[in-house]
Design an enzyme around this catalytic site. Structure first.
Site, PDB file in Angstrom:
ATOM      1  N   ASP A  18       0.819  -1.220   0.000  1.00 29.27           N
ATOM      2  CA  ASP A  18       0.000   0.000   0.000  1.00 29.27           C
ATOM      3  C   ASP A  18       0.848   1.263   0.000  1.00 29.27           C
ATOM      4  O   ASP A  18       0.605   2.192  -0.782  1.00 29.27           O
ATOM      5  CB  ASP A  18      -0.949   0.000   1.195  1.00 29.27           C
ATOM      6  CG  ASP A  18      -2.089  -0.994   1.030  1.00 29.27           C
ATOM      7  OD1 ASP A  18      -2.149  -1.658  -0.019  1.00 29.27           O
ATOM      8  OD2 ASP A  18      -2.902  -1.115   1.964  1.00 29.27           O
ATOM      9  N   ARG A 100       1.113   6.629  17.099  1.00 29.18           N
ATOM     10  CA  ARG A 100       0.963   7.620  16.037  1.00 29.18           C
ATOM     11  C   ARG A 100       1.644   8.956  16.335  1.00 29.18           C
ATOM     12  O   ARG A 100       2.243   9.547  15.431  1.00 29.18           O
ATOM     13  CB  ARG A 100      -0.521   7.840  15.722  1.00 29.18           C
ATOM     14  CG  ARG A 100      -1.260   6.590  15.233  1.00 29.18           C
ATOM     15  CD  ARG A 100      -0.428   5.717  14.356  1.00 29.18           C
ATOM     16  NE  ARG A 100      -1.157   4.613  13.755  1.00 29.18           N
ATOM     17  CZ  ARG A 100      -0.581   3.500  13.359  1.00 29.18           C
ATOM     18  NH1 ARG A 100       0.715   3.323  13.518  1.00 29.18           N
ATOM     19  NH2 ARG A 100      -1.293   2.540  12.788  1.00 29.18           N
ATOM     20  N   ASP A 129      -6.724   6.742  12.523  1.00 29.39           N
ATOM     21  CA  ASP A 129      -5.313   7.075  12.346  1.00 29.39           C
ATOM     22  C   ASP A 129      -5.099   8.342  11.528  1.00 29.39           C
ATOM     23  O   ASP A 129      -4.153   9.095  11.766  1.00 29.39           O
ATOM     24  CB  ASP A 129      -4.558   5.904  11.724  1.00 29.39           C
ATOM     25  CG  ASP A 129      -4.193   4.839  12.741  1.00 29.39           C
ATOM     26  OD1 ASP A 129      -4.211   5.138  13.951  1.00 29.39           O
ATOM     27  OD2 ASP A 129      -3.887   3.705  12.339  1.00 29.39           O
ATOM     28  N   SER A 183      -6.774  -6.929   8.528  1.00 26.19           N
ATOM     29  CA  SER A 183      -5.624  -6.026   8.525  1.00 26.19           C
ATOM     30  C   SER A 183      -4.948  -6.073   9.894  1.00 26.19           C
ATOM     31  O   SER A 183      -5.592  -6.315  10.922  1.00 26.19           O
ATOM     32  CB  SER A 183      -6.051  -4.593   8.202  1.00 26.19           C
ATOM     33  OG  SER A 183      -6.883  -4.082   9.229  1.00 26.19           O
TER      34      SER A 183
END
Length: 408
Positions: A18, A100, A129, A183
């Protein structure tokens, strides 16, 4: 007015399909110079191959940043969060959320160092996110240009993305051609699995979903007992051996994995408004939380402890929603850190088939006074007769209310 295209973009780059597609898309869509940043946060995968993939896609060596951030991650983000005993919606230990802000911080630092005018992430337009990354970017660099391909490009299916990859000679592994069953996001604190086979919350997660733990029923029939040392609210040792933050958490992860500890199947409320189902595994963090509460139980004043417990849900929500760099999170952190000055000592925990049980705790700074609480005669510093007045004063408003009710 459409802003001019960015000249140089720092991309959060995993090296996977990705983000490799995003890298090429930035080059073709914006004609921008791309700088890749790959962070090793203990995700359990080799990060160095990202260098070769970036070079294959035309990135110059000086524009490839691969950094081991495991110690910084645990020391400056995970441990401060655990000082508050932080859980979101009563269960989630925020393993994805807390990673993050560190990634965003390093992206901005790299952007400044290389003179980039934009940053880019690979988060989708439905999840949390995107919010966490971008709030971090803007808090640290208010005028930075943010590129979010999943909100911008026209590709509506995985087939379209694979077609783009093939046309641009991006290598596609055989296991990436089919639809992934779920995922995964992982770092040293946890792994999370979402989507596809997990989207129906009524169906139990298949065993193959679990990445970090064995099933509790398969764990040893004999308990494992360890002792965790604390200083200033942070874990510093296991069984008397001093360890760095990342090494200590990794050791706890191993212990938790082998004893089936840290699994969570959760339906949570995303910040963007929808509910989602995730399967989380936080083996070391689950042990750490229990041990930290154990040492606080004998070292923290009642008022401070109860106030911390009141503040914690708000603190957890700030982290979950992406406000790590906000003034209110920093204010709460200052109060939490102040409460931890005397949180030091050792906690003995028993690990057994998915359970963490505190079985002993001691500290030279303990507020627990065995002589005071004993059922025997004790020291005399507490006069039991004083309790009568204490109770009558606390009962005063209740008695007045009862009299009114009687009159009514």
């Amino acid at each position: 007015m459409t802003p001019p295209p960015p000249k140089k973009v720092v991309l959060a780059y995993s090296g996977g399909l990705d983000t490799s597609i995003i890298l090429k898309w930035l080059q073709t869509e914006y004609r921008a110079e791309v700088v890749t940043f790959t962070a090793d946060l203990g995700q359990g995968e080799e990060v160095e191959p990202a260098r070769a993939k970036a070079e294959l896609l035309g990135i110059r060596p000086e524009n490839i940043f691969i950094e081991d951030l495991r110690e910084e991650f645990v020391r400056d983000f995970v441990f401060p969060m655990f000082r508050a005993n932080t859980v979101y919606e009563g269960q989630y230990l925020l393993g994805t959320s807390i990673a993050r802000p560190l990634i965003a911080k390093r992206q901005i630092e790299i952007a400044r160092a290389v003179g980039a005018d934009a940053v880019c992430h690979g988060a989708t337009g439905k999840g949390n996110d995107q919010v966490r990354f971008e709030l971090g970017y803007y808090a640290l660099e208010p005028d930075i240009r943010v590129i979010a391909p999943w909100r911008e490009w026209e590709y509506a299916s995985r087939e379209a993305l694979l077609d783009f990859a093939e046309k641009n000679q991006i290598p596609i592994a055989k296991d990436k051609r089919g639809e992934a069953p779920f995922s995964i996001d992982a770092n040293l604190l946890h792994s999370s699995s979402e989507g596809k086979v997990l989207e129906d919350p009524a169906v139990e997660a298949p065993e193959y979903v679990h990445q970090r733990t064995i099933a509790p029923e398969d764990a040893p029939d004999k308990a494992t007992v360890i002792e965790i040392g604390f200083e200033g609210g942070d874990a510093v040792s296991i069984d008397g051996e001093a360890l760095s933050p990342a090494t200590l958490l990794a050791r706890l992860n191993d212990l938790g994995r082998d004893n089936g500890i840290g699994r969570l199947d959760l339906v949570e409320n995303r910040f963007v408004g929808m509910k989602s189902r995730g399967v989380y595994e936080t083996p070391g963090g689950t042990i750490l939380l229990a041990a930290h509460r154990g040492i606080e139980s004998i070292t923290l004043d009642r008022g401070a402890m109860h106030l911390k417990d009141e503040l914690m849900p708000r603190y957890a929500e700030l982290i979950y929603n992406g406000f790590w760099f906000s003034p209110e999170r920093e204010m709460l952190q200052a109060a939490i850190d102040l409460s931890q000055r005397h949180v030091a000592g050792t906690v003995r925990v028993k690990l057994y088939k998915g359970n963490v049980t505190v079985v002993g705790r001691e500290s030279p700074l303990a507020l627990y006074d065995q002589d005071l609480v004993t059922f025997e005669e004790g020291s005399g510093s507490y006069d039991q007769r004083d309790a009568a007045g204490f109770i009558r004063l606390n009962a005063l408003r209740l008695r007045i209310g009862a009299r009114r009710a009687t009159k009514g």
